[in-house]
Every structure is written in C-alpha cells, then in structure tokens.
Motif scaffolding. Structure first.
Motif, PDB file in Angstrom:
ATOM      1  N   ARG A 146      85.349   7.706 -56.631  1.00 42.51           N
ATOM      2  CA  ARG A 146      84.603   7.493 -55.386  1.00 42.51           C
ATOM      3  C   ARG A 146      83.825   8.736 -54.971  1.00 42.51           C
ATOM      4  O   ARG A 146      82.993   8.682 -54.063  1.00 42.51           O
ATOM      5  N   GLU A 147      84.093   9.842 -55.644  1.00 39.14           N
ATOM      6  CA  GLU A 147      83.365  11.075 -55.353  1.00 39.14           C
ATOM      7  C   GLU A 147      83.225  11.878 -56.645  1.00 39.14           C
ATOM      8  O   GLU A 147      83.932  11.630 -57.619  1.00 39.14           O
ATOM      9  N   GLU A 148      82.296  12.805 -56.638  1.00 40.22           N
ATOM     10  CA  GLU A 148      82.042  13.603 -57.843  1.00 40.22           C
ATOM     11  C   GLU A 148      83.111  14.681 -57.992  1.00 40.22           C
ATOM     12  O   GLU A 148      83.560  15.284 -57.011  1.00 40.22           O
ATOM     13  N   ARG A 149      83.505  14.915 -59.241  1.00 44.91           N
ATOM     14  CA  ARG A 149      84.509  15.926 -59.543  1.00 44.91           C
ATOM     15  C   ARG A 149      84.106  16.668 -60.816  1.00 44.91           C
ATOM     16  O   ARG A 149      83.823  16.050 -61.827  1.00 44.91           O
ATOM     17  N   GLY A 150      84.106  17.990 -60.754  1.00 44.72           N
ATOM     18  CA  GLY A 150      83.835  18.790 -61.945  1.00 44.72           C
ATOM     19  C   GLY A 150      82.409  19.290 -62.018  1.00 44.72           C
ATOM     20  O   GLY A 150      81.505  18.760 -61.346  1.00 44.72           O
ATOM     21  N   ASP A 151      82.216  20.305 -62.850  1.00 49.07           N
ATOM     22  CA  ASP A 151      80.912  20.961 -62.957  1.00 49.07           C
ATOM     23  C   ASP A 151      80.333  20.937 -64.369  1.00 49.07           C
ATOM     24  O   ASP A 151      79.240  21.458 -64.600  1.00 49.07           O
ATOM     25  N   GLY A 153      79.331  19.003 -68.231  1.00 44.81           N
ATOM     26  CA  GLY A 153      78.749  17.751 -68.707  1.00 44.81           C
ATOM     27  C   GLY A 153      77.425  17.416 -68.049  1.00 44.81           C
ATOM     28  O   GLY A 153      76.749  18.259 -67.464  1.00 44.81           O
ATOM     29  N   PHE A 154      77.075  16.129 -68.119  1.00 45.61           N
ATOM     30  CA  PHE A 154      75.790  15.660 -67.598  1.00 45.61           C
ATOM     31  C   PHE A 154      75.911  14.162 -67.359  1.00 45.61           C
ATOM     32  O   PHE A 154      76.980  13.567 -67.541  1.00 45.61           O
ATOM     33  N   GLY A 155      74.823  13.539 -66.939  1.00 44.93           N
ATOM     34  CA  GLY A 155      74.834  12.093 -66.750  1.00 44.93           C
ATOM     35  C   GLY A 155      75.870  11.667 -65.716  1.00 44.93           C
ATOM     36  O   GLY A 155      75.885  12.144 -64.581  1.00 44.93           O
ATOM     37  N   TYR A 156      76.764  10.785 -66.133  1.00 43.19           N
ATOM     38  CA  TYR A 156      77.772  10.223 -65.233  1.00 43.19           C
ATOM     39  C   TYR A 156      79.123  10.941 -65.329  1.00 43.19           C
ATOM     40  O   TYR A 156      80.124  10.463 -64.791  1.00 43.19           O
ATOM     41  N   ASP A 157      79.159  12.088 -65.985  1.00 41.90           N
ATOM     42  CA  ASP A 157      80.435  12.762 -66.244  1.00 41.90           C
ATOM     43  C   ASP A 157      81.227  13.079 -64.980  1.00 41.90           C
ATOM     44  O   ASP A 157      82.453  13.030 -64.980  1.00 41.90           O
ATOM     45  N   THR A 158      80.553  13.421 -63.900  1.00 40.31           N
ATOM     46  CA  THR A 158      81.278  13.840 -62.695  1.00 40.31           C
ATOM     47  C   THR A 158      81.975  12.681 -61.980  1.00 40.31           C
ATOM     48  O   THR A 158      82.794  12.908 -61.086  1.00 40.31           O
ATOM     49  N   ILE A 159      81.664  11.450 -62.365  1.00 42.21           N
ATOM     50  CA  ILE A 159      82.301  10.298 -61.705  1.00 42.21           C
ATOM     51  C   ILE A 159      83.045   9.409 -62.693  1.00 42.21           C
ATOM     52  O   ILE A 159      83.483   8.311 -62.330  1.00 42.21           O
ATOM     53  N   PHE A 160      83.211   9.878 -63.936  1.00 43.46           N
ATOM     54  CA  PHE A 160      83.916   9.088 -64.950  1.00 43.46           C
ATOM     55  C   PHE A 160      85.294   9.704 -65.191  1.00 43.46           C
ATOM     56  O   PHE A 160      85.418  10.775 -65.781  1.00 43.46           O
ATOM     57  N   PRO A 163      92.117   8.389 -67.307  1.00 43.22           N
ATOM     58  CA  PRO A 163      93.506   8.465 -66.847  1.00 43.22           C
ATOM     59  C   PRO A 163      94.425   9.292 -67.741  1.00 43.22           C
ATOM     60  O   PRO A 163      95.278  10.035 -67.239  1.00 43.22           O
ATOM     61  N   SER A 164      94.260   9.189 -69.056  1.00 41.05           N
ATOM     62  CA  SER A 164      95.162   9.909 -69.963  1.00 41.05           C
ATOM     63  C   SER A 164      95.060  11.410 -69.811  1.00 41.05           C
ATOM     64  O   SER A 164      96.011  12.150 -70.120  1.00 41.05           O
ATOM     65  N   GLU A 165      93.913  11.893 -69.322  1.00 46.20           N
ATOM     66  CA  GLU A 165      93.701  13.323 -69.140  1.00 46.20           C
ATOM     67  C   GLU A 165      93.809  13.739 -67.676  1.00 46.20           C
ATOM     68  O   GLU A 165      93.808  14.939 -67.370  1.00 46.20           O
ATOM     69  N   ASP A 166      93.854  12.754 -66.778  1.00 44.06           N
ATOM     70  CA  ASP A 166      93.863  12.995 -65.334  1.00 44.06           C
ATOM     71  C   ASP A 166      92.696  13.887 -64.914  1.00 44.06           C
ATOM     72  O   ASP A 166      92.834  14.785 -64.083  1.00 44.06           O
ATOM     73  N   LYS A 167      91.545  13.624 -65.503  1.00 43.04           N
ATOM     74  CA  LYS A 167      90.337  14.400 -65.222  1.00 43.04           C
ATOM     75  C   LYS A 167      89.119  13.505 -65.379  1.00 43.04           C
ATOM     76  O   LYS A 167      89.141  12.511 -66.108  1.00 43.04           O
ATOM     77  N   THR A 168      88.033  13.893 -64.706  1.00 39.94           N
ATOM     78  CA  THR A 168      86.742  13.323 -65.076  1.00 39.94           C
ATOM     79  C   THR A 168      86.265  14.071 -66.320  1.00 39.94           C
ATOM     80  O   THR A 168      86.758  15.168 -66.630  1.00 39.94           O
ATOM     81  N   THR A 169      85.302  13.498 -67.005  1.00 37.87           N
ATOM     82  CA  THR A 169      84.776  14.187 -68.190  1.00 37.87           C
ATOM     83  C   THR A 169      84.043  15.462 -67.801  1.00 37.87           C
ATOM     84  O   THR A 169      83.861  16.355 -68.638  1.00 37.87           O
ATOM     85  N   ALA A 170      83.642  15.587 -66.533  1.00 43.99           N
ATOM     86  CA  ALA A 170      83.012  16.826 -66.065  1.00 43.99           C
ATOM     87  C   ALA A 170      84.029  17.918 -65.762  1.00 43.99           C
ATOM     88  O   ALA A 170      83.658  19.071 -65.559  1.00 43.99           O
TER      89      ALA A 170
END
Length: 207
Positions: A146-151, A153-160, A163-170
């Motif tokens: 529901r909000e952006e997380r991380g700095d 990557g690019f594209g949609y990484d901050t909102i993707f 679960p297995s990593e408990d992180k966004t791709t960003a």
C-alpha cells in the motif's frame, strides 16, 4: 568470435547477458552498438508476442542472432493489468513514479490478501535468419503493497513485496534480487540450455 545481439539499450540488462555469454566465447552486442537502428514497435498483445517481434525483426535486419525480452507486471485483481502496458501504464504521463501511483490508486479498495501479482519475463532467441530457436519464461510471485518501500531497483520494485524474503524487491540487494527475479529465472533456463547443448545460437533450423 561469434556474436549475439541483445535487443536492449539497457546497460543493466546488457551486463547480465555479457557475464553469461563470456564463458561461451560469444561477444554480446546491444542496440547501443547500432545507434541508428530504429525502435521496433511493440504491437503484440502478450509478452511473448512482443519479445518475438523484437527478436525476429532485429535478427533479419542485422543478420545476427538476437535475444529479446519483454517483461512486465500482472496484478490478479486488475485482470492481469498493467501487463504488456507496464512501462506505459500511466499513459502520456508515463514514468516509473506515475505508473506506480496509478497502480496503487487502482488497488485502493482491494484487501491486502487479494493484492497478488507476478512479474513476468519472456526471452525469445532468434537465429541470424530471424527464425525462433527457443523461448524462455521466468516469473516472480508477490503482493502489491500500500506504500513504497526501499530505494533500489526500478519500475514497480518499491511496491512489489515478496513474502519469502519479507521485503519488496526495492529493499533487496542486486544479488538477492537476481537470485530470484523473473529475469534471473528466465536467464538461468537459457544458461542451462547453453550448457547442455540444447541451444545453439548460430544453428540453421532449416538444415
């Protein structure tokens, strides 16, 4: 030395492919090596159609084996959108930030457990005559936050969110992301075929 062209002007993608093909004594070229080559219209309705169009067109025009990819994000609650329009989802105002903003707005009323999504990459390999030799498909499943997380990557990484990593791709390092990403998964399938001889970039399939 044999050559292959990657139908991209993205330096990050080029680096990934150069690393892969170095061990096979194959020189990687990209669209950056052909600055006068026009952009190929992506008129397909699916990822694999667009990747096929790019690979076969460039191979025939340049008489060199070509690998092309088409990638994007499919959100289940939006019937697969943005899909092939991932890079231009926001229309004329398209940008990574505007694309993300539009997607988050479209999912405002969607419950957290219904925000499932997956990244897709399709790689299509064509020989120098423009004939398709092989295609590969890689995916990565996750949820839209529901909000952006991380700095990173690019594209949609901050909102993707994965679960297995408990992180966004960003929020992942480049190495961590590559180890599980859709493009990394497709590249590993291609590398496996190179290793076992199932893929010969310079073969003539009419022989």
């Amino acid at each position: 030395m044999k050559e292959v062209m990657i139908a991209t002007a993205n330096l990050g993608k080029a680096k990934e492919f150069k690393s892969l093909f170095a061990q096979y004594d194959i020189e990687v070229k990209t669209l950056l090596d052909f600055p006068d080559y026009p952009e190929i219209p992506e008129t397909g309705e699916t990822f694999i159609e667009n990747a096929t169009i790019k690979a076969t067109t460039a191979a025939k025009d340049l008489n060199i084996p070509v690998i092309a990819d088409d990638s994007g994000l499919s959100v289940d609650a939006l019937d697969g959108a943005p899909g092939v329009y991932s890079a231009r989802y926001a229309g004329p105002e398209k940008s990574d930030a505007n694309n993300r903003k539009k997607l988050l707005a479209a999912l405002t009323d969607v419950a957290d457990d219904q925000r499932t999504a997956r990244f897709h990459t399709y790689l299509v390999v064509a020989n120098a005559e423009g004939q398709v030799l092989k295609s590969y498909h890689g995916t990565l499943d996750g949820f839209i936050t529901r909000e952006e997380r991380g700095d990173n990557g690019f594209g949609y990484d901050t909102i993707f969110y994965v679960p297995s990593e408990d992180k966004t791709t960003a929020q992942m390092s480049a190495e961590q992301k590559d180890s599980l990403s859709h493009r990394g998964n497709a590249l590993r399938l291609l590398a496996k075929d190179l290793e076992n001889g199932e893929l010969n970039l310079h073969e003539d399939i009419n022989r």
